[in-house]
Design an enzyme around this catalytic site. Sequence first.
Site, PDB file in Angstrom:
ATOM      1  N   HIS A 196       1.064 -49.602  29.617  1.00 35.34           N
ATOM      2  CA  HIS A 196       1.893 -50.448  29.028  1.00 35.34           C
ATOM      3  C   HIS A 196       3.254 -49.514  28.608  1.00 35.34           C
ATOM      4  O   HIS A 196       3.305 -48.402  28.519  1.00 35.34           O
ATOM      5  CB  HIS A 196       1.279 -50.683  27.750  1.00 35.34           C
ATOM      6  CG  HIS A 196       0.098 -51.658  28.061  1.00 35.34           C
ATOM      7  ND1 HIS A 196      -0.570 -52.424  27.046  1.00 35.34           N
ATOM      8  CD2 HIS A 196      -0.554 -52.077  29.143  1.00 35.34           C
ATOM      9  CE1 HIS A 196      -1.356 -53.281  27.533  1.00 35.34           C
ATOM     10  NE2 HIS A 196      -1.390 -52.993  28.745  1.00 35.34           N
TER      11      HIS A 196
ATOM     12  N   CYS B  26       0.386 -54.765  21.807  1.00 32.14           N
ATOM     13  CA  CYS B  26      -1.237 -55.499  21.784  1.00 32.14           C
ATOM     14  C   CYS B  26      -2.195 -54.400  20.989  1.00 32.14           C
ATOM     15  O   CYS B  26      -1.818 -53.202  20.588  1.00 32.14           O
ATOM     16  CB  CYS B  26      -1.955 -55.394  23.584  1.00 32.14           C
ATOM     17  SG  CYS B  26      -2.168 -53.837  24.122  1.00 32.14           S
TER      18      CYS B  26
ATOM     19  N   GLU C 112       4.859 -49.361  25.857  1.00 32.61           N
ATOM     20  CA  GLU C 112       4.859 -48.748  24.628  1.00 32.61           C
ATOM     21  C   GLU C 112       4.277 -47.323  24.867  1.00 32.61           C
ATOM     22  O   GLU C 112       4.998 -46.418  24.341  1.00 32.61           O
ATOM     23  CB  GLU C 112       4.358 -49.689  23.564  1.00 32.61           C
ATOM     24  CG  GLU C 112       4.690 -50.888  23.446  1.00 32.61           C
ATOM     25  CD  GLU C 112       3.709 -51.944  24.080  1.00 32.61           C
ATOM     26  OE1 GLU C 112       3.797 -53.092  23.507  1.00 32.61           O
ATOM     27  OE2 GLU C 112       3.430 -51.745  25.263  1.00 32.61           O
TER      28      GLU C 112
ATOM     29  N   CYS D 226      -2.669 -50.922  22.292  1.00 36.84           N
ATOM     30  CA  CYS D 226      -1.632 -49.914  22.069  1.00 36.84           C
ATOM     31  C   CYS D 226      -1.301 -49.528  20.571  1.00 36.84           C
ATOM     32  O   CYS D 226      -0.636 -48.336  20.407  1.00 36.84           O
ATOM     33  CB  CYS D 226      -0.397 -50.624  22.533  1.00 36.84           C
ATOM     34  SG  CYS D 226      -0.049 -50.679  24.490  1.00 36.84           S
TER      35      CYS D 226
END
Length: 148
Positions: free
Chosen positions: A71, A97, A73, A100
Amino acid sequence: MEYQQKWDQRLLDMAQFVSGWSKDPSTQVGAVIVDEDNRIVSVGYNGFAKKVKDCKNRLNNRDIKYKMIVHGEINAILFANKSTKGCTLYTYPFMPCSNCAPIIINSGIKRVVSYLDNNPRWTESFKLSTEQFSEAEVELILVERKKS
Protein backbone atom coordinates in the site's frame (compact mmCIF):
# COMPACT_ATOMS: atom_id res chain seq x y z
CA MET A 1 -6.72 27.30 11.15
CA GLU A 2 -7.10 28.61 7.60
CA TYR A 3 -3.31 28.41 7.19
CA GLN A 4 -3.32 24.68 8.06
CA GLN A 5 -6.31 23.99 5.78
CA LYS A 6 -4.39 25.49 2.83
CA TRP A 7 -1.43 23.25 3.58
CA ASP A 8 -3.71 20.24 4.01
CA GLN A 9 -5.25 20.87 0.59
CA ARG A 10 -1.85 21.38 -1.07
CA LEU A 11 -0.54 18.14 0.39
CA LEU A 12 -3.69 16.20 -0.50
CA ASP A 13 -3.19 17.49 -4.06
CA MET A 14 0.39 16.20 -3.91
CA ALA A 15 -0.83 12.78 -2.69
CA GLN A 16 -3.21 12.72 -5.66
CA PHE A 17 -0.31 13.52 -8.00
CA VAL A 18 1.83 10.75 -6.46
CA SER A 19 -1.05 8.27 -6.83
CA GLY A 20 -0.66 8.60 -10.61
CA TRP A 21 2.68 6.77 -10.38
CA SER A 22 0.87 3.54 -9.42
CA LYS A 23 0.33 0.95 -12.13
CA ASP A 24 -2.78 -0.43 -10.41
CA PRO A 25 -5.54 -0.33 -13.04
CA SER A 26 -8.40 0.00 -10.53
CA THR A 27 -7.27 2.10 -7.55
CA GLN A 28 -4.22 4.32 -7.53
CA VAL A 29 -3.24 5.36 -4.01
CA GLY A 30 -0.78 8.10 -3.11
CA ALA A 31 0.70 9.07 0.24
CA VAL A 32 2.78 12.01 1.43
CA ILE A 33 4.42 12.30 4.85
CA VAL A 34 5.49 15.70 6.15
CA ASP A 35 7.13 16.91 9.33
CA GLU A 36 5.82 19.65 11.65
CA ASP A 37 7.11 22.33 9.24
CA ASN A 38 5.30 20.77 6.24
CA ARG A 39 8.60 19.59 4.79
CA ILE A 40 8.32 16.37 2.82
CA VAL A 41 9.73 13.36 4.61
CA SER A 42 8.57 10.76 2.09
CA VAL A 43 6.07 9.87 -0.61
CA GLY A 44 4.66 6.50 -1.66
CA TYR A 45 2.17 4.85 -3.94
CA ASN A 46 0.64 1.39 -4.15
CA GLY A 47 2.61 -1.15 -6.13
CA PHE A 48 4.57 -4.36 -6.00
CA ALA A 49 7.86 -4.69 -4.17
CA LYS A 50 11.07 -3.58 -5.85
CA LYS A 51 12.16 -5.93 -8.65
CA VAL A 52 8.77 -7.72 -8.69
CA LYS A 53 7.27 -7.57 -12.18
CA ASP A 54 4.19 -5.41 -12.73
CA CYS A 55 2.61 -7.85 -15.20
CA LYS A 56 -0.98 -7.32 -16.28
CA ASN A 57 -2.08 -10.81 -15.22
CA ARG A 58 -1.15 -9.90 -11.63
CA LEU A 59 -2.47 -6.34 -11.69
CA ASN A 60 -5.80 -7.35 -13.24
CA ASN A 61 -6.45 -10.27 -10.87
CA ARG A 62 -7.67 -8.85 -7.54
CA ASP A 63 -6.97 -12.06 -5.59
CA ILE A 64 -3.33 -12.08 -6.66
CA LYS A 65 -2.89 -8.29 -6.58
CA TYR A 66 -4.22 -7.92 -3.02
CA LYS A 67 -1.79 -10.59 -1.81
CA MET A 68 1.22 -8.93 -3.46
CA ILE A 69 0.70 -5.18 -3.43
CA VAL A 70 2.35 -2.82 -0.97
CA HIS A 71 0.00 0.00 0.00
CA GLY A 72 1.05 3.58 -0.67
CA GLU A 73 1.09 4.51 3.03
CA ILE A 74 3.44 1.63 3.84
CA ASN A 75 5.75 2.47 0.94
CA ALA A 76 5.93 6.07 2.18
CA ILE A 77 6.84 4.88 5.69
CA LEU A 78 9.41 2.37 4.39
CA PHE A 79 11.18 4.94 2.21
CA ALA A 80 11.09 7.87 4.65
CA ASN A 81 14.40 9.71 4.78
CA LYS A 82 14.07 10.32 8.53
CA SER A 83 11.90 9.32 11.46
CA THR A 84 8.15 9.71 10.94
CA LYS A 85 7.56 10.33 14.65
CA GLY A 86 5.21 13.30 15.06
CA CYS A 87 4.61 13.60 11.31
CA THR A 88 1.42 14.01 9.29
CA LEU A 89 0.36 11.52 6.62
CA TYR A 90 -1.76 12.61 3.64
CA THR A 91 -3.49 9.92 1.57
CA TYR A 92 -5.42 9.89 -1.69
CA PRO A 93 -8.09 8.85 -2.71
CA PHE A 94 -9.25 7.75 0.74
CA MET A 95 -8.16 7.11 4.31
CA PRO A 96 -5.81 4.25 5.25
CA CYS A 97 -7.27 0.76 5.58
CA SER A 98 -7.40 -1.19 8.83
CA ASN A 99 -4.26 -3.15 7.89
CA CYS A 100 -2.22 0.04 7.37
CA ALA A 101 -3.54 1.80 10.49
CA PRO A 102 -1.45 -0.15 13.04
CA ILE A 103 1.73 0.35 11.00
CA ILE A 104 0.99 4.08 10.76
CA ILE A 105 0.41 4.20 14.51
CA ASN A 106 3.60 2.28 15.30
CA SER A 107 5.61 4.54 12.98
CA GLY A 108 4.83 7.48 15.28
CA ILE A 109 2.66 9.42 12.83
CA LYS A 110 0.36 11.66 14.88
CA ARG A 111 -1.99 13.08 12.25
CA VAL A 112 -3.68 11.58 9.17
CA VAL A 113 -5.47 13.71 6.56
CA SER A 114 -7.55 12.06 3.85
CA TYR A 115 -10.61 12.58 1.73
CA LEU A 116 -13.95 11.38 3.02
CA ASP A 117 -15.06 8.32 1.04
CA ASN A 118 -18.30 6.38 1.37
CA ASN A 119 -17.39 3.41 -0.83
CA PRO A 120 -19.31 0.46 0.69
CA ARG A 121 -16.47 -1.93 -0.13
CA TRP A 122 -14.25 -0.17 2.45
CA THR A 123 -16.82 0.74 5.15
CA GLU A 124 -15.77 -1.92 7.68
CA SER A 125 -12.06 -1.35 7.13
CA PHE A 126 -12.39 2.44 7.49
CA LYS A 127 -14.43 1.96 10.67
CA LEU A 128 -11.67 -0.22 12.17
CA SER A 129 -9.01 2.29 11.11
CA THR A 130 -10.96 5.10 12.77
CA GLU A 131 -11.23 3.10 16.00
CA GLN A 132 -7.51 2.32 16.02
CA PHE A 133 -6.50 5.92 15.33
CA SER A 134 -8.83 7.14 18.07
CA GLU A 135 -7.49 4.69 20.66
CA ALA A 136 -3.88 5.52 19.74
CA GLU A 137 -4.59 9.28 19.83
CA VAL A 138 -3.74 9.79 16.15
CA GLU A 139 -5.73 12.74 14.85
CA LEU A 140 -7.80 11.80 11.79
CA ILE A 141 -8.99 14.62 9.53
CA LEU A 142 -11.44 13.67 6.77
CA VAL A 143 -11.86 16.39 4.15
CA GLU A 144 -14.76 16.82 1.74
CA ARG A 145 -13.58 16.57 -1.86
CA LYS A 146 -13.23 19.90 -3.56
CA LYS A 147 -15.75 20.50 -6.31
CA SER A 148 -14.33 20.67 -9.84
